[in-house]
Design a protein around this motif. Sequence first.
Motif, PDB file in Angstrom:
ATOM      1  N   VAL A 104       6.564   6.473   5.870  1.00 13.94           N
ATOM      2  CA  VAL A 104       7.217   5.601   6.758  1.00 13.94           C
ATOM      3  C   VAL A 104       7.216   6.090   8.095  1.00 13.94           C
ATOM      4  CG1 VAL A 104       9.351   4.250   7.289  1.00 13.94           C
ATOM      5  CG2 VAL A 104       8.452   4.416   4.601  1.00 13.94           C
ATOM      6  N   ASN A 105       7.444   7.405   8.179  1.00 11.85           N
ATOM      7  CA  ASN A 105       7.376   7.882   9.659  1.00 11.85           C
ATOM      8  C   ASN A 105       6.153   7.686  10.461  1.00 11.85           C
ATOM      9  OD1 ASN A 105       9.961   9.167   9.476  1.00 11.85           O
ATOM     10  ND2 ASN A 105       9.191  11.163   8.833  1.00 11.85           N
TER      11      ASN A 105
ATOM     12  N   ALA B  95      15.069   3.678   7.899  1.00 13.17           N
ATOM     13  CA  ALA B  95      14.159   4.126   8.619  1.00 13.17           C
ATOM     14  C   ALA B  95      13.553   3.307   9.977  1.00 13.17           C
ATOM     15  CB  ALA B  95      13.082   5.131   7.876  1.00 13.17           C
ATOM     16  N   LEU B  96      13.212   2.083   9.249  1.00 15.11           N
ATOM     17  CA  LEU B  96      12.384   1.205  10.064  1.00 15.11           C
ATOM     18  C   LEU B  96      13.293   0.696  11.203  1.00 15.11           C
ATOM     19  CD1 LEU B  96      10.175  -0.905   7.527  1.00 15.11           C
ATOM     20  CD2 LEU B  96       9.405   0.245   9.463  1.00 15.11           C
TER      21      LEU B  96
ATOM     22  N   LEU C 102       0.796  -0.921  -0.015  1.00 19.37           N
ATOM     23  CA  LEU C 102       0.042  -0.115   0.080  1.00 19.37           C
ATOM     24  C   LEU C 102       0.988   1.379   0.019  1.00 19.37           C
ATOM     25  CD1 LEU C 102      -3.102   0.889   2.006  1.00 19.37           C
ATOM     26  CD2 LEU C 102      -1.234   2.291   2.285  1.00 19.37           C
ATOM     27  N   ILE C 103       1.737   1.204   0.780  1.00 18.99           N
ATOM     28  CA  ILE C 103       2.652   2.398   0.815  1.00 18.99           C
ATOM     29  C   ILE C 103       3.640   2.784  -0.309  1.00 18.99           C
ATOM     30  CG2 ILE C 103       4.780   3.438   1.903  1.00 18.99           C
ATOM     31  CD1 ILE C 103       4.080   1.904   4.466  1.00 18.99           C
TER      32      ILE C 103
ATOM     33  N   GLY D 270      14.638   2.836  18.796  1.00 24.15           N
ATOM     34  CA  GLY D 270      14.267   3.927  19.700  1.00 24.15           C
ATOM     35  C   GLY D 270      14.013   5.264  19.216  1.00 24.15           C
ATOM     36  N   HIS D 271      14.554   5.648  18.054  1.00 22.32           N
ATOM     37  CA  HIS D 271      14.344   6.933  17.517  1.00 22.32           C
ATOM     38  C   HIS D 271      12.939   7.144  16.535  1.00 22.32           C
ATOM     39  CE1 HIS D 271      18.560   7.495  17.879  1.00 22.32           C
ATOM     40  NE2 HIS D 271      18.763   6.471  17.549  1.00 22.32           N
ATOM     41  N   ARG D 272      12.250   8.058  16.729  1.00 20.26           N
ATOM     42  CA  ARG D 272      11.150   8.227  16.321  1.00 20.26           C
ATOM     43  C   ARG D 272      10.893   8.482  14.771  1.00 20.26           C
ATOM     44  NH1 ARG D 272       7.292   8.615  13.483  1.00 20.26           N
ATOM     45  NH2 ARG D 272       5.209   9.593  14.161  1.00 20.26           N
ATOM     46  N   TYR D 273      11.898   9.245  14.380  1.00 16.41           N
ATOM     47  CA  TYR D 273      11.651   9.837  12.731  1.00 16.41           C
ATOM     48  C   TYR D 273      12.816   8.915  12.179  1.00 16.41           C
ATOM     49  CZ  TYR D 273       8.392  12.958  14.368  1.00 16.41           C
ATOM     50  OH  TYR D 273       7.297  13.852  14.890  1.00 16.41           O
ATOM     51  N   ALA D 274      12.607   9.038  10.700  1.00 15.64           N
ATOM     52  CA  ALA D 274      13.575   8.526   9.682  1.00 15.64           C
ATOM     53  C   ALA D 274      14.689   9.441   9.571  1.00 15.64           C
ATOM     54  CB  ALA D 274      13.050   8.082   8.444  1.00 15.64           C
ATOM     55  N   PRO D 275      15.989   9.080   9.112  1.00 18.68           N
ATOM     56  CA  PRO D 275      17.166  10.062   8.895  1.00 18.68           C
ATOM     57  C   PRO D 275      16.673  11.026   7.859  1.00 18.68           C
ATOM     58  CG  PRO D 275      17.601   7.835   8.096  1.00 18.68           C
ATOM     59  CD  PRO D 275      16.230   7.756   8.855  1.00 18.68           C
ATOM     60  N   GLU D 276      17.301  11.976   7.738  1.00 20.00           N
ATOM     61  CA  GLU D 276      16.988  12.878   6.781  1.00 20.00           C
ATOM     62  C   GLU D 276      17.994  12.508   5.762  1.00 20.00           C
ATOM     63  OE1 GLU D 276      18.318  16.688   8.261  1.00 20.00           O
ATOM     64  OE2 GLU D 276      16.528  17.260   9.282  1.00 20.00           O
TER      65      GLU D 276
END
Length: 661
Positions: A307-308, A389-390, A284-285, A396-402
Motif C-alpha cells: 500500500v505504501n 494508511a490511505l 489486485l493488492i 500528507g504522510h508518505r508512509y503507512a503507520p507502523e
Amino acid sequence: MPPRLTVIGKHSELTAGDVRRLVHLVVEDQPRGDSRAGATVDVRVLQGGYSGLLVALVYAPGRGLFILKGGPSGEIRLEHENRAAFLGSSDEWLVDNQLDGIYGPVDVEIRDQSETWSAMAYRYIGGRTYRELADYSEFGGFLQSFTRTPTAEGTPPERTVRACLYKVASLLVRNADLQNEEEGRALGDYLPDVDWERDINASLTTAAALWSDIEDLRDFRAWYTEAAAAVRVAPVADRRLIHGDAHLANILVNSVRAEVDLIDFGKGRQAHVFEDLARFEIDLILHTTPRHVHSGALVQDELLETVNLVGDDDFALRDSPDEPRHRRCLRMWRQELCAVLRGTSLPGAAMMYRWFLLSESLKRIRWVTNNGPVAAGVDMLSLLRMITALRRMLDGHRYAPETVISTTAEALTLLRCTAAYVPMHGHERLTNEKRNRAKEAALHASAARGASVRITAETGYSYLATRGVFNSRILHLLAAGASLQMVICNPYFLEAYGISASYDPDGRRFGSVVPDRLELHTDLARKFEASLRGYEILREEYKSLVEVRLARFGLGATVLLTEQASFFEPYFHASRNRRERVLFDTFELQFEPGGLHMKRLLDETFQFHWNNADAVTDATSLEERCRRARTAVFDAWQNMGERQDTGERQDTGERQDTGGR
C-alpha cells in the motif's frame, strides 16, 4: 418441437420449472440450417454470486457452449445495453448463433411473489477440451499462480502477466484520455457515494473504540467528508461508461494465449474511469499479498509495504530491483495502465486516484461484515490497516503507520491468538474439556497430513502414558507415519523435586528431608513412571518415529506445536493438590501457526530444550549421574540452612542478652 432439457443443479430461489422456462426462451429456436430439432440441451446451474441471478452453463447442439444469465427484466435489459455500449459492438459469435438478443419476459416466482424476468446469453470463455481447461482462470487465480508459486510448473512468465495487465487496462480505459478539470467541478462530484449508514460508519466507530491508539480511525466519517470537500476543484476530469464491477472475478484470462475477457456488465454506468481502475487495483493488492498458510489472513506487514507504493506521486511506479512478485504485480499494472491512459501525469492525478482507492476500500467493510473475510478476500483488521494508511497519505504522510499494539484485543490479534482457555471457578472441567478437544483436533489434522508434532511437557503423561487423554491421538499420529519429538522434565534432577514440592506448598515435608531419603511425591512419581513406560511401548512399535528426551534445564510451559495450531500453557508453582481436584487450574493460549512472531518464539523455545536434553535410552547412567549431582546440591542447601539457623539463634541470644542488660 422444443428441445429436451437435462438440468443439473438448483437455483437458490427459482423453482426448477422457472429455470426450464428461462432456458427454453433462449434455445427453443434452432439455428438456421440445423437439422437436429428436438435434440437434448444440457444445462448446469452455476452459482450466481451475490446478485441472486440465474447463471447457467448451457450446451445446445448446433450452437455449442454458452452462458445463460437470467434476472429481473429491467436489470437484464440494462446489462445487455451496457455490454453493447462498452464493447462497442455485438459479439460476432452470439450474432452468428442467434444468441445476441434479450429473451422474455416471463413471470417467475421469487419468495412467494411474482416477478418478471428475462434472459440473455454470453459467449462461453474457457477450455473446450480437457487439455485447454487448465489454461483458463479468473484473473485472481492467474495472478496468484504468478506470485505464490514462482517455481511451479505452469506458472505464467512475467511477460505474459504484463501482456494480460495491458489488455485489462485497455479494456477498462477504452481509448479515452484524462483531461484537466475546466468546469470547476469538485472532487466530491466524481467520487462514488459511500453508504455510511449501511455498516461502514458503525464498523469504523467500533474499530476506533477497540483500537483506541490508532487515531486515524477516530471520527473517520467527519474527516472523509471535510477533507474531500476541501478539494474544491478536482485535478482531472472524466466521465465515460464504466464497467462498474471490475473486480478480478469478472475478468477471465487464457494464460497461454494471453487473452482477456470482461464479463458481467450489469453495473455499468456513466462515471469516472478511476472507479473501475481502483476496484481492480484493490483486488489486485488483496489477491497478491502473501497470506498466512493455515489461517489465510493477509500478512499485514507485506500488505502495508505494498500500500505504501500508492503514496508515490509517480503514477507509473517505476521499477525497483529485487522486489517480491506481489509488489512487482502492482508496478507492472501501473506501468501498463499509464501506457494506455494519457493524463496520469497531470498535477494531482495520483492524489485524486488515492481518494478512489480509499472509497473502494471503505466499500469493502460491508463485504467483510455481511459475507465474512473468506468471501470478501480480506480480514477486517487488514482492511482497516489499509484504510488508515490511505488516510495518512491523503493527509500528507508518505508512509503507512507502523503496527502498534494498543489494546489487549489487538495484541491477541497480532499474535494470532485464537483462543484463551481460562478455568473460571466452577467451570474448570468444562474449560479443560474444551481445550482438550482443540488439541485433539490439531493432533488429528497432523495425522491426516503426516506432519510432525513437537511437545514440551512436565511429565508427558497426557501424551505418552497408555491411559493419557491424548495417547490414542499419538498412536493415530504415529500409525499415519508422522513423527513425534518430545522433551519432558528430568525426573532424576532438581526441577522434578521443585515440582514435587508444589504438591506440598506449605513445605511440611521439605524441612525434614535429607538427600539420601529424598523422594518424589507419589502422584508425580507415578506420572513419570507411566510416561516412561508408555514411551518404551511406543518406541518398540514405531522405532525412530518417536523420540523423547529429558530436559537439562527447567521447562516453563507445556508447548504443543502442530501444523494446524500451537498451544502454550505456562507453569506456576501453585498448589498441585488443587489441580488434582479440578484438572485445570492455570490457563492455556492457542495460536495460529501463521502468527510469525509467536511461532518463532515457540519454535526456538522447543529447539533450545531439544538441543539441551538427554536421551531417555541412557536413563540408567543418567540417573546415577543426576543422583550424585543432586546429593551434592542438597548437601549444600542443607549446610546453608544449618548455618542460617545457627546465625538466627545467635542473633536471638544476643537480643535477649541486650534486653536483660
